[in-house]
Design an enzyme around this catalytic site. Structure first.
Site, PDB file in Angstrom:
ATOM      1  N   LYS A   1      41.364  84.667  11.711  1.00 20.34           N
ATOM      2  CA  LYS A   1      41.177  83.968  10.425  1.00 20.34           C
ATOM      3  C   LYS A   1      42.358  84.275   9.506  1.00 20.34           C
ATOM      4  O   LYS A   1      42.943  83.377   8.893  1.00 20.34           O
ATOM      5  CB  LYS A   1      39.849  84.419   9.799  1.00 20.34           C
ATOM      6  CG  LYS A   1      39.467  83.684   8.544  1.00 20.34           C
ATOM      7  CD  LYS A   1      39.756  84.497   7.285  1.00 20.34           C
ATOM      8  CE  LYS A   1      38.910  85.767   7.242  1.00 20.34           C
ATOM      9  NZ  LYS A   1      39.227  86.552   6.031  1.00 20.34           N
TER      10      LYS A   1
ATOM     11  N   LYS B   1      48.321  90.614   0.986  1.00 21.17           N
ATOM     12  CA  LYS B   1      47.488  90.906   2.148  1.00 21.17           C
ATOM     13  C   LYS B   1      47.948  90.115   3.362  1.00 21.17           C
ATOM     14  O   LYS B   1      47.976  90.645   4.490  1.00 21.17           O
ATOM     15  CB  LYS B   1      46.015  90.579   1.839  1.00 21.17           C
ATOM     16  CG  LYS B   1      45.059  90.725   3.012  1.00 21.17           C
ATOM     17  CD  LYS B   1      44.944  92.158   3.516  1.00 21.17           C
ATOM     18  CE  LYS B   1      44.120  92.268   4.791  1.00 21.17           C
ATOM     19  NZ  LYS B   1      42.679  92.098   4.602  1.00 21.17           N
TER      20      LYS B   1
END
Lengths: 293, 293, 293, 293
Positions: A239, A171
């Site tokens: 983030k 990811k």
């Protein structure tokens, strides 16, 4: 039919739970924000008042939370999943968090007989809604097979990348591409605009050749129209970029392009655009070329 | 049926001429390199011994050449197209060259009654071969309509972007995306490799979500396999990036990502990879992460 | 005493001519802008009405002009220096221009028996005023020796770097450092400001150690005080950065930091700061951190 | 005369302790590496066998350690400084560590009546040896006054920047400049080399004008001579750049230049140059321009 305890009913989580319900799975939903799970009741979900209630009787527990600390709290905190292991023995964390923290939690849950999969997703709110997410799995193959029917209700490309943490790592690689592909659209549109080319036509013609990307296709129109409403938010991408930066630094991989992109996202957040969709990154180019709206 | 004078029979030009022939157009081919056009004869082309022969009787002249000076020479040089205007009155330059030089040549040819279109292409050698190029047109709408039947034999996405030079400008925007999208693949694969993720699986899963791009799809496999054989060459991309840099500088548009990508391409060329395909950009990451083959 | 024909009486040229006069040299000044040279008359200069008048009887001709085309015009244009060679046979171009154009003009003047030196300067308006410029010479050693007495009135560090063009090349290397050293001050002050550190104290303490630079010393205070009045202008630095980019591209040297700095300068110019001093680069950081004045 | 307990006798610490001794202060030295302190005995130092021995009777305790965890261990660990507070009540940590960790330790020591100053240094091994360090102080002014006589033996520019943590913050700003100023030297020398300019002359002439910096002055010669022996090490700079990255990210300050520089340092470390001096950053340019030694 899989009995799923679903923890974390935010923008993404809600649509993912709806797809589970639509596919005939049982969903017991929990969120710390009171009332967040309630809206799923009309679609057939049960609402849990605690993590313990959500995991009771579950074949599979899904977590979909903002960041590493929230996942650690839900999985390992007092009254959390470790204290209330699901009978099915499988948990899949679909949040995007630190691969290294994932491996630590995997070990901690293995000690109580629970297999933790990591299964972060790509495809954004659109993919969550349409059940076309790309899901990147890390963890034991056997646990993955148990989780697969439920995952197939939420995603289209579902791939076991490797052992625990590998899904999160994939990811983060994915987000490297997302950031740079979006930067590409920003720079191309900024150059075309300055040169007087119609951006709508430019996007169309670029989509037809080697410049094509999901970003140009799905976010290009919003960028041109200055429609910055949140899909995937600037704050959340930042983030992820922080996790990318930490991973790259620890592995000693230079990512100069991603580092530059991170600077542009910080610029966007600094201008109060943290809550807007990723396409608001183009505002940085509005400012750099003195084209503020 | 359009009678086409085709000037510039290189890698791209040859396949484009073949598609014209396959669609039933007449092609008279010319190249300064003796023998280059000869191989088209077996496919039904006539071979011209000079520019004058190539343009004689042509409805449309196509040029497909390396850079601005070659196009200037063919169009405006002694014995060139200006001196031998095609009876059809339309020329389309499908090379990638300076938008500003294009506008100058457009004016020079207009003075002798010839409409110059710019029609650079995207989609690389694969697109040239399959007749699926994206063609970005600048110039008069009427001239475009005359050229369209021939263009449809070579491309799939054929869009008039604007007036003279607009096609070249769109192509340069396109190359901004090409460069950054390729950089994205390099950084994502370098990070995944360092973290121990199988790159073949990583590519597959990233293609399923918001990281998807033509570059990841079409060049990713070659990058992973370290197959650097030329498709679209590093050297040619650097030529395009130089044009991008000049345009951006003259318009005052900051393109920090593209500037970084250009540095990486210079690094590749400095290591003797100028003649290799664009996927060789990944070798820069092999070197940066000390993974030389 | 050297008889100097001085062509180009702008901000820099004026102060350099004054230093020549103060050191007892004869100055005959010329500028295309009528009246520009006039103000030097009170300090003892003669005013020339043409290039021919300026070069007549000169031991040495100095040119101090904005960019390559102006120098080409003055040296090789009709009624220029080639048509009116100075009896001393030495010309020194102290502008910052293309090294390659310099070498071409060197050859053209050599053909009429004139030695062209390149002698661009570093040290900015402060150095021009105080006669403390760093002067980087390219060209024949013998011509340099003839020019030296005059140069010593204008500069402190006067070094023959190599043959024709080497002075310009050295200047472009110098500007690479100028840009990145200024970027360094911007980033350090922006970080300190965001962290609540007093920038005046921060500058002082950084000057005491390994962070010290001319830029921090000479421009830091103005940056902190947001005093953007022109010394060395953003526009002129961008001209130099364009020359740097062209040289680096032609030599195949990747300069990723300089490319980034160039983007920041374009951002500054895009916000109307082209006429301000280089320290206005810090405004880019004001905008990126949402601290507009 | 100040009685100093000196903890951490590495390259920097050793020379700093020697300067304290030379100035007539009492030094009791401790290092976890057995024997490290021993070599100071001949210069008049006492050698402590534990932290407790080093702090006993001390007016001032100095720590000079690699990174945050080591400082936390020495100050707050079992048997550390908190358990053995110096009678003088003042500790100064001269390591470069996290400003935020500094503030936490400051609070923890305040609870036992000890004032913790942060006093990181700039000027490298050369400055440590010559007692010409720049020292950036954070913490209470009264504690600073007590420490000042000892600090004056080690440094030349000694400035209280602000409250606890401000010294570390200033040091991180300093390292932003150090990194970019070094990048500047790399790019300028790489460009000059490719253009055939003698680097020794280039450095000399650039030092005379607005390109001047401590880096060009002190490290330029070693860079040209490919002398990479350690002064300030690549590894340590990377530690500092990680702290810079964390601080900038948490404050939302985009530092695109520093991010690029960090990539270049990672490249250097990836090629086994972590233990070499910072000037080895130029090897990255050797590789990029295919000029490996």
């Amino acid at each position: 039919m899989t009995a799923v305890g679903f923890i974390g009913i935010g923008t993404m989580g809600r649509d993912m739970a709806l797809n589970l319900l639509a596919a005939g799975h049982r969903v017991r939903a929990y969120d710390v924000v009171e009332g967040a799970a309630e809206s799923l009741r009309a679609h057939g979900a049960e609402v849990a008042a605690s993590i313990a209630e959500a995991t009771a009787g579950a074949d599979l527990v899904v977590t979909m939370l903002p960041d590493t600390p929230q996942v650690e709290d839900v999985l390992l905190g007092a009254g959390g999943v470790r204290d209330n292991p699901p009978p099915g023995g499988v948990v899949i964390d679909m949040s995007t968090i630190s691969p290294e923290a994932t491996r630590r939690m995997h070990a901690a849950l293995a000690a109580v007989g629970v297999a933790l999969l990591d299964g972060p997703v790509s495809g954004g709110p659109i993919g969550a809604k349409n059940g076309t997410l790309s899901i990147m799995i890390g963890g034991e193959a056997a646990a993955f097979e148990k989780a697969r029917p439920a995952l197939e209700a939420m995603g289209k490309t579902i791939v076991r990348v490797g052992d625990s943490g590998a899904g999160q790592t994939a990811k983060l690689c994915n987000q490297v591409m997302v950031g740079l592909n979006l930067q590409a659209v920003c720079e191309a549109l900024a150059l075309g605009r300055a040169a007087g080319v119609d951006p709508v036509i430019l996007r169309e013609v670029m989509l037809g050749g080697s410049a094509a990307s999901w970003m140009l296709d799905k976010l290009g129109t919003a960028m041109i129209a200055k429609d910055d409403q949140a899909g995937f938010r600037i704050d959340l991408m930042l983030k992820d970029l922080r996790l990318v930066g930490e991973l790259a630094f620890s592995l000693g991989v230079p990512l100069p392009g991603t580092a530059l992109v991170t600077s542009q996202y910080l610029d966007a957040r600094g201008h109060g655009e943290g809550g807007k969709g990723n396409q608001a990154l183009f505002r940085v180019y509005d400012r750099m070329t003195n084209q503020e709206p």
